[in-house]
Design a protein around this motif. Structure first.
Motif, PDB file in Angstrom:
ATOM      1  N   GLN A 201      67.402   1.874  11.485  1.00 36.51           N
ATOM      2  CA  GLN A 201      66.900   2.939  10.990  1.00 36.51           C
ATOM      3  C   GLN A 201      66.299   2.777   9.299  1.00 36.51           C
ATOM      4  OE1 GLN A 201      70.099   5.431  11.014  1.00 36.51           O
ATOM      5  NE2 GLN A 201      69.775   6.281  12.998  1.00 36.51           N
ATOM      6  N   THR A 202      66.398   1.496   8.835  1.00 38.12           N
ATOM      7  CA  THR A 202      65.777   1.184   7.662  1.00 38.12           C
ATOM      8  C   THR A 202      64.210   1.083   7.674  1.00 38.12           C
ATOM      9  OG1 THR A 202      66.250  -1.091   7.805  1.00 38.12           O
ATOM     10  CG2 THR A 202      67.996   0.008   7.025  1.00 38.12           C
ATOM     11  N   ASP A 203      63.711   0.862   6.243  1.00 31.79           N
ATOM     12  CA  ASP A 203      62.143   0.737   5.967  1.00 31.79           C
ATOM     13  C   ASP A 203      62.299  -0.298   5.179  1.00 31.79           C
ATOM     14  OD1 ASP A 203      59.731   0.319   5.649  1.00 31.79           O
ATOM     15  OD2 ASP A 203      59.252   2.458   5.061  1.00 31.79           O
ATOM     16  N   MET A 204      62.269  -1.669   5.338  1.00 27.78           N
ATOM     17  CA  MET A 204      62.233  -2.748   4.528  1.00 27.78           C
ATOM     18  C   MET A 204      60.861  -3.455   3.990  1.00 27.78           C
ATOM     19  SD  MET A 204      66.068  -4.291   4.684  1.00 27.78           S
ATOM     20  CE  MET A 204      66.208  -4.524   6.565  1.00 27.78           C
ATOM     21  N   ARG A 205      59.889  -2.527   4.666  1.00 31.46           N
ATOM     22  CA  ARG A 205      58.585  -2.897   4.375  1.00 31.46           C
ATOM     23  C   ARG A 205      58.108  -2.809   2.752  1.00 31.46           C
ATOM     24  NH1 ARG A 205      55.681   0.722   8.828  1.00 31.46           N
ATOM     25  NH2 ARG A 205      57.197   2.165   7.703  1.00 31.46           N
ATOM     26  N   GLN A 206      58.815  -1.899   2.186  1.00 32.12           N
ATOM     27  CA  GLN A 206      58.818  -1.708   0.893  1.00 32.12           C
ATOM     28  C   GLN A 206      59.224  -2.995  -0.008  1.00 32.12           C
ATOM     29  OE1 GLN A 206      60.923   2.053   0.171  1.00 32.12           O
ATOM     30  NE2 GLN A 206      61.966   1.544   2.024  1.00 32.12           N
ATOM     31  N   PRO A 207      59.210  -2.671  -1.295  1.00 32.32           N
ATOM     32  CA  PRO A 207      60.020  -3.589  -2.254  1.00 32.32           C
ATOM     33  C   PRO A 207      61.442  -3.502  -2.181  1.00 32.32           C
ATOM     34  CG  PRO A 207      58.134  -2.658  -3.306  1.00 32.32           C
ATOM     35  CD  PRO A 207      58.281  -2.121  -2.121  1.00 32.32           C
ATOM     36  N   THR A 208      62.165  -4.466  -1.745  1.00 28.72           N
ATOM     37  CA  THR A 208      63.431  -4.416  -0.983  1.00 28.72           C
ATOM     38  C   THR A 208      64.446  -5.420  -1.750  1.00 28.72           C
ATOM     39  OG1 THR A 208      62.745  -3.474   0.888  1.00 28.72           O
ATOM     40  CG2 THR A 208      64.874  -4.751   0.916  1.00 28.72           C
ATOM     41  N   ALA A 209      65.515  -5.170  -2.168  1.00 27.68           N
ATOM     42  CA  ALA A 209      66.780  -5.776  -2.368  1.00 27.68           C
ATOM     43  C   ALA A 209      67.657  -5.707  -1.570  1.00 27.68           C
ATOM     44  CB  ALA A 209      67.222  -5.880  -3.861  1.00 27.68           C
ATOM     45  N   VAL A 210      68.356  -6.589  -0.773  1.00 26.83           N
ATOM     46  CA  VAL A 210      69.407  -6.941   0.063  1.00 26.83           C
ATOM     47  C   VAL A 210      70.697  -7.335  -0.615  1.00 26.83           C
ATOM     48  CG1 VAL A 210      70.249  -7.789   2.340  1.00 26.83           C
ATOM     49  CG2 VAL A 210      67.822  -7.164   2.125  1.00 26.83           C
ATOM     50  N   VAL A 211      71.764  -6.427  -0.372  1.00 28.37           N
ATOM     51  CA  VAL A 211      73.061  -7.073  -1.174  1.00 28.37           C
ATOM     52  C   VAL A 211      73.990  -7.274  -0.324  1.00 28.37           C
ATOM     53  CG1 VAL A 211      74.809  -6.068  -2.697  1.00 28.37           C
ATOM     54  CG2 VAL A 211      72.679  -5.286  -2.966  1.00 28.37           C
ATOM     55  N   ILE A 212      74.600  -8.435  -0.245  1.00 26.24           N
ATOM     56  CA  ILE A 212      75.627  -8.924   0.445  1.00 26.24           C
ATOM     57  C   ILE A 212      76.719  -9.031  -0.156  1.00 26.24           C
ATOM     58  CG2 ILE A 212      76.166 -10.914   2.185  1.00 26.24           C
ATOM     59  CD1 ILE A 212      73.650  -9.558   2.876  1.00 26.24           C
ATOM     60  N   GLY A 213      77.991  -8.476   0.487  1.00 21.99           N
ATOM     61  CA  GLY A 213      79.208  -8.232  -0.236  1.00 21.99           C
ATOM     62  C   GLY A 213      79.974  -9.563  -0.093  1.00 21.99           C
ATOM     63  N   SER A 214      81.055  -9.901  -0.728  1.00 21.45           N
ATOM     64  CA  SER A 214      81.955 -10.870  -0.701  1.00 21.45           C
ATOM     65  C   SER A 214      82.470 -11.065   0.749  1.00 21.45           C
ATOM     66  CB  SER A 214      83.142 -10.724  -1.699  1.00 21.45           C
ATOM     67  OG  SER A 214      83.973  -9.880  -1.645  1.00 21.45           O
ATOM     68  N   GLU A 215      83.246 -12.202   0.892  1.00 24.49           N
ATOM     69  CA  GLU A 215      83.734 -12.620   2.286  1.00 24.49           C
ATOM     70  C   GLU A 215      84.829 -11.673   2.724  1.00 24.49           C
ATOM     71  OE1 GLU A 215      83.102 -14.822  -0.104  1.00 24.49           O
ATOM     72  OE2 GLU A 215      82.026 -16.360   0.609  1.00 24.49           O
ATOM     73  N   GLY A 216      85.642 -11.347   1.593  1.00 29.26           N
ATOM     74  CA  GLY A 216      86.622 -10.566   1.785  1.00 29.26           C
ATOM     75  C   GLY A 216      86.902  -9.195   1.649  1.00 29.26           C
ATOM     76  N   ASN A 217      86.380  -8.779   0.430  1.00 28.12           N
ATOM     77  CA  ASN A 217      86.166  -7.405   0.266  1.00 28.12           C
ATOM     78  C   ASN A 217      84.804  -6.524   0.319  1.00 28.12           C
ATOM     79  OD1 ASN A 217      89.034  -7.594  -0.745  1.00 28.12           O
ATOM     80  ND2 ASN A 217      88.388  -8.696  -2.385  1.00 28.12           N
ATOM     81  N   GLY A 218      83.715  -7.146   0.675  1.00 30.24           N
ATOM     82  CA  GLY A 218      82.527  -6.659   0.607  1.00 30.24           C
ATOM     83  C   GLY A 218      82.076  -6.315  -0.692  1.00 30.24           C
TER      84      GLY A 218
END
Length: 261
Positions: A201-218
Protein backbone atom coordinates in the motif's frame (compact mmCIF):
# COMPACT_ATOMS: atom_id res chain seq x y z
CA UNK A 1 57.10 -3.30 15.09
CA UNK A 2 55.22 -0.87 12.87
CA UNK A 3 52.46 0.88 14.88
CA UNK A 4 50.32 0.71 11.71
CA UNK A 5 49.46 -2.91 11.20
CA UNK A 6 46.75 -5.03 9.68
CA UNK A 7 44.73 -7.59 11.53
CA UNK A 8 42.50 -10.32 10.20
CA UNK A 9 40.62 -11.91 13.05
CA UNK A 10 37.26 -13.56 12.69
CA UNK A 11 36.52 -14.21 16.35
CA UNK A 12 33.11 -12.54 16.27
CA UNK A 13 34.29 -9.36 18.04
CA UNK A 14 33.39 -6.60 15.61
CA UNK A 15 35.90 -4.23 17.18
CA UNK A 16 38.70 -6.58 16.17
CA UNK A 17 37.79 -6.99 12.52
CA UNK A 18 38.96 -3.62 11.23
CA UNK A 19 41.38 -3.27 8.36
CA UNK A 20 44.05 -1.67 10.55
CA UNK A 21 45.05 -0.96 14.12
CA UNK A 22 47.19 2.05 15.01
CA UNK A 23 48.96 1.94 18.36
CA UNK A 24 50.76 4.57 20.40
CA UNK A 25 50.21 8.25 21.04
CA UNK A 26 52.34 9.76 18.29
CA UNK A 27 51.12 7.27 15.69
CA UNK A 28 47.46 8.00 16.47
CA UNK A 29 48.03 11.77 16.51
CA UNK A 30 49.75 11.65 13.11
CA UNK A 31 47.02 9.43 11.68
CA UNK A 32 44.39 11.97 12.78
CA UNK A 33 46.42 14.83 11.31
CA UNK A 34 46.78 12.95 8.03
CA UNK A 35 43.02 12.45 7.78
CA UNK A 36 42.99 8.65 8.05
CA UNK A 37 39.48 7.14 8.14
CA UNK A 38 39.50 6.28 11.84
CA UNK A 39 36.40 4.55 13.13
CA UNK A 40 37.06 4.16 16.84
CA UNK A 41 39.71 5.20 19.37
CA UNK A 42 40.27 3.35 22.64
CA UNK A 43 41.70 5.40 25.50
CA UNK A 44 42.97 3.83 28.73
CA UNK A 45 40.41 4.28 31.48
CA UNK A 46 41.62 6.49 34.28
CA UNK A 47 44.44 8.12 32.27
CA UNK A 48 43.64 11.83 32.11
CA UNK A 49 46.91 13.41 31.02
CA UNK A 50 46.92 16.22 28.46
CA UNK A 51 48.20 14.10 25.56
CA UNK A 52 45.40 11.53 25.80
CA UNK A 53 42.87 14.32 26.30
CA UNK A 54 44.10 15.97 23.10
CA UNK A 55 43.86 12.68 21.20
CA UNK A 56 40.31 12.09 22.44
CA UNK A 57 39.23 15.61 21.47
CA UNK A 58 40.85 15.41 18.03
CA UNK A 59 39.31 11.99 17.39
CA UNK A 60 35.82 13.23 18.24
CA UNK A 61 36.32 16.26 15.98
CA UNK A 62 37.25 13.84 13.19
CA UNK A 63 34.03 11.89 13.71
CA UNK A 64 35.54 8.88 15.45
CA UNK A 65 33.92 7.16 18.41
CA UNK A 66 36.05 7.47 21.56
CA UNK A 67 35.76 4.66 24.09
CA UNK A 68 37.37 4.29 27.52
CA UNK A 69 38.80 0.80 28.03
CA UNK A 70 40.72 -0.88 30.81
CA UNK A 71 44.33 -1.79 30.32
CA UNK A 72 43.58 -5.49 29.95
CA UNK A 73 41.43 -4.86 26.89
CA UNK A 74 44.07 -2.61 25.33
CA UNK A 75 46.75 -5.19 26.07
CA UNK A 76 44.67 -7.93 24.42
CA UNK A 77 44.17 -5.78 21.31
CA UNK A 78 47.80 -4.73 21.06
CA UNK A 79 50.32 -6.36 18.75
CA UNK A 80 53.23 -4.00 19.44
CA UNK A 81 52.77 -4.26 23.23
CA UNK A 82 53.56 -0.55 23.34
CA UNK A 83 50.17 1.06 22.92
CA UNK A 84 50.85 3.83 25.50
CA UNK A 85 47.20 3.85 26.50
CA UNK A 86 45.69 4.48 23.08
CA UNK A 87 44.68 2.29 20.14
CA UNK A 88 42.85 3.49 17.02
CA UNK A 89 40.87 1.27 14.66
CA UNK A 90 40.67 2.31 11.02
CA UNK A 91 37.72 1.57 8.74
CA UNK A 92 37.84 -0.06 5.31
CA UNK A 93 36.88 3.19 3.58
CA UNK A 94 36.11 6.78 4.48
CA UNK A 95 32.56 7.53 5.50
CA UNK A 96 30.43 9.86 3.42
CA UNK A 97 27.98 12.51 4.62
CA UNK A 98 24.22 12.68 4.36
CA UNK A 99 24.65 15.71 2.11
CA UNK A 100 26.87 13.71 -0.26
CA UNK A 101 24.24 10.97 -0.46
CA UNK A 102 21.52 13.47 -1.38
CA UNK A 103 23.86 15.16 -3.87
CA UNK A 104 24.39 11.77 -5.53
CA UNK A 105 20.65 11.46 -6.12
CA UNK A 106 20.48 14.99 -7.55
CA UNK A 107 23.41 14.29 -9.88
CA UNK A 108 21.51 11.29 -11.26
CA UNK A 109 18.30 13.32 -11.49
CA UNK A 110 16.53 10.66 -9.41
CA UNK A 111 14.29 10.89 -6.35
CA UNK A 112 16.48 9.88 -3.40
CA UNK A 113 16.31 6.30 -2.16
CA UNK A 114 18.19 6.07 1.13
CA UNK A 115 18.49 3.15 3.56
CA UNK A 116 18.79 3.88 7.28
CA UNK A 117 20.09 1.04 9.45
CA UNK A 118 18.96 1.49 13.05
CA UNK A 119 21.59 -0.29 15.17
CA UNK A 120 22.31 -3.22 12.85
CA UNK A 121 25.01 -4.87 14.94
CA UNK A 122 25.72 -7.97 12.83
CA UNK A 123 28.34 -7.09 10.21
CA UNK A 124 27.04 -9.85 7.92
CA UNK A 125 23.59 -8.25 7.93
CA UNK A 126 25.01 -4.79 7.27
CA UNK A 127 27.15 -6.12 4.42
CA UNK A 128 24.17 -7.89 2.87
CA UNK A 129 22.06 -4.72 3.11
CA UNK A 130 24.79 -2.67 1.43
CA UNK A 131 25.07 -5.28 -1.34
CA UNK A 132 21.32 -5.20 -2.01
CA UNK A 133 21.11 -1.41 -1.83
CA UNK A 134 23.96 -0.94 -4.31
CA UNK A 135 22.53 -3.53 -6.70
CA UNK A 136 19.13 -1.83 -6.57
CA UNK A 137 20.54 1.60 -7.31
CA UNK A 138 19.94 3.16 -3.87
CA UNK A 139 21.87 6.36 -3.27
CA UNK A 140 23.35 5.62 0.14
CA UNK A 141 23.26 4.00 3.57
CA UNK A 142 23.07 5.79 6.92
CA UNK A 143 24.24 4.11 10.13
CA UNK A 144 24.58 5.40 13.71
CA UNK A 145 27.96 5.81 15.37
CA UNK A 146 27.06 3.75 18.40
CA UNK A 147 25.61 0.27 18.80
CA UNK A 148 26.09 -0.48 15.12
CA UNK A 149 28.50 -2.43 12.97
CA UNK A 150 30.95 -0.18 11.14
CA UNK A 151 32.58 -0.66 7.76
CA UNK A 152 34.80 -3.57 8.71
CA UNK A 153 36.47 -6.11 6.43
CA UNK A 154 33.66 -8.55 7.25
CA UNK A 155 31.11 -5.98 6.04
CA UNK A 156 33.17 -5.35 2.91
CA UNK A 157 33.45 -9.06 2.16
CA UNK A 158 29.76 -9.74 2.77
CA UNK A 159 28.84 -6.81 0.53
CA UNK A 160 30.79 -8.49 -2.31
CA UNK A 161 32.64 -5.23 -2.86
CA UNK A 162 29.50 -3.08 -3.02
CA UNK A 163 30.77 -0.98 -0.11
CA UNK A 164 33.35 0.48 -2.51
CA UNK A 165 30.59 1.95 -4.69
CA UNK A 166 27.83 2.94 -2.28
CA UNK A 167 28.26 5.92 0.08
CA UNK A 168 27.83 5.08 3.77
CA UNK A 169 27.28 7.95 6.22
CA UNK A 170 27.81 7.44 9.94
CA UNK A 171 25.93 9.89 12.15
CA UNK A 172 25.69 10.59 15.89
CA UNK A 173 21.90 10.89 16.02
CA UNK A 174 19.53 9.05 13.67
CA UNK A 175 16.48 10.97 14.86
CA UNK A 176 18.09 14.29 13.95
CA UNK A 177 19.03 12.92 10.53
CA UNK A 178 15.48 11.70 9.92
CA UNK A 179 14.23 15.21 10.65
CA UNK A 180 16.86 16.60 8.27
CA UNK A 181 15.74 14.21 5.54
CA UNK A 182 12.12 15.25 6.05
CA UNK A 183 13.14 18.88 5.56
CA UNK A 184 14.79 17.79 2.32
CA UNK A 185 11.46 16.35 1.17
CA UNK A 186 12.00 12.66 1.90
CA UNK A 187 9.28 10.41 3.30
CA UNK A 188 10.39 7.99 5.99
CA UNK A 189 9.20 4.36 5.84
CA UNK A 190 10.10 2.30 8.90
CA UNK A 191 9.79 -1.49 9.04
CA UNK A 192 7.69 -2.83 11.91
CA UNK A 193 5.88 -6.11 12.51
CA UNK A 194 2.95 -4.11 13.87
CA UNK A 195 3.11 -1.51 11.11
CA UNK A 196 -0.09 0.31 10.22
CA UNK A 197 0.58 0.19 6.45
CA UNK A 198 1.16 -2.96 4.41
CA UNK A 199 4.13 -2.80 2.07
CA UNK A 200 1.96 -3.10 -1.05
CA UNK A 201 0.00 0.00 0.00
CA UNK A 202 3.03 2.29 0.03
CA UNK A 203 4.12 4.84 -2.55
CA UNK A 204 7.91 4.89 -2.67
CA UNK A 205 8.17 6.59 -6.04
CA UNK A 206 8.62 9.80 -4.08
CA UNK A 207 11.87 10.72 -2.30
CA UNK A 208 12.17 7.89 0.21
CA UNK A 209 14.20 6.72 3.17
CA UNK A 210 13.68 3.14 4.36
CA UNK A 211 14.48 2.41 8.02
CA UNK A 212 15.58 -1.11 8.96
CA UNK A 213 15.45 -1.88 12.67
CA UNK A 214 17.96 -3.87 14.68
CA UNK A 215 18.02 -7.66 14.60
CA UNK A 216 16.59 -8.13 18.08
CA UNK A 217 14.48 -5.10 18.96
CA UNK A 218 13.53 -3.48 15.69
CA UNK A 219 13.47 0.29 15.45
CA UNK A 220 14.21 2.37 18.53
CA UNK A 221 11.29 4.28 20.03
CA UNK A 222 12.36 7.76 18.92
CA UNK A 223 13.25 6.55 15.43
CA UNK A 224 9.89 4.83 15.10
CA UNK A 225 8.02 7.90 16.32
CA UNK A 226 9.69 10.04 13.65
CA UNK A 227 8.77 7.75 10.73
CA UNK A 228 5.98 8.94 8.45
CA UNK A 229 4.83 5.37 7.90
CA UNK A 230 5.41 2.14 9.81
CA UNK A 231 5.35 -0.58 7.18
CA UNK A 232 4.62 -4.26 7.71
CA UNK A 233 5.63 -7.04 5.34
CA UNK A 234 2.72 -9.49 4.91
CA UNK A 235 3.54 -12.85 6.50
CA UNK A 236 1.63 -15.98 5.48
CA UNK A 237 3.59 -18.73 7.21
CA UNK A 238 4.16 -19.67 10.82
CA UNK A 239 7.36 -17.61 11.21
CA UNK A 240 6.53 -14.14 12.53
CA UNK A 241 9.60 -12.18 11.45
CA UNK A 242 12.34 -11.93 8.81
CA UNK A 243 16.07 -11.38 9.00
CA UNK A 244 16.96 -7.67 8.90
CA UNK A 245 18.80 -7.95 5.59
CA UNK A 246 15.91 -9.87 4.01
CA UNK A 247 13.43 -7.23 5.18
CA UNK A 248 15.68 -4.56 3.72
CA UNK A 249 15.87 -6.37 0.38
CA UNK A 250 12.09 -6.69 0.16
CA UNK A 251 11.49 -2.99 0.88
CA UNK A 252 14.31 -1.74 -1.35
CA UNK A 253 13.16 -3.78 -4.33
CA UNK A 254 9.53 -2.82 -3.79
CA UNK A 255 10.70 0.79 -4.16
CA UNK A 256 12.55 -0.17 -7.35
CA UNK A 257 9.48 -2.01 -8.70
CA UNK A 258 7.30 1.04 -8.10
CA UNK A 259 9.79 3.42 -9.69
CA UNK A 260 10.33 1.25 -12.76
CA UNK A 261 6.65 0.37 -13.18
Amino acid sequence: MDPYHRRDRSDGDDDRDFSGVIEGRNAVIEALRAGHAIDKVYIAKGDTDAALGHIASSARDAGAVVVEADRRKLDSMSVTHAHQGVIALTSVKAYSTVEEILARARAKNEPPLVVICDEISDPHNLGAIIRTAEAAGAHGIIIPKRRSAGITPIVGKTSAGAVEYLPVARVPNLTAVIRQLKEEGLWIFGTAADGDVELWQTDMRQPTAVVIGSEGNGMGRLVAENCDFKVSIPMFGKVSSLNASVSAAILIYEAVRQRKG
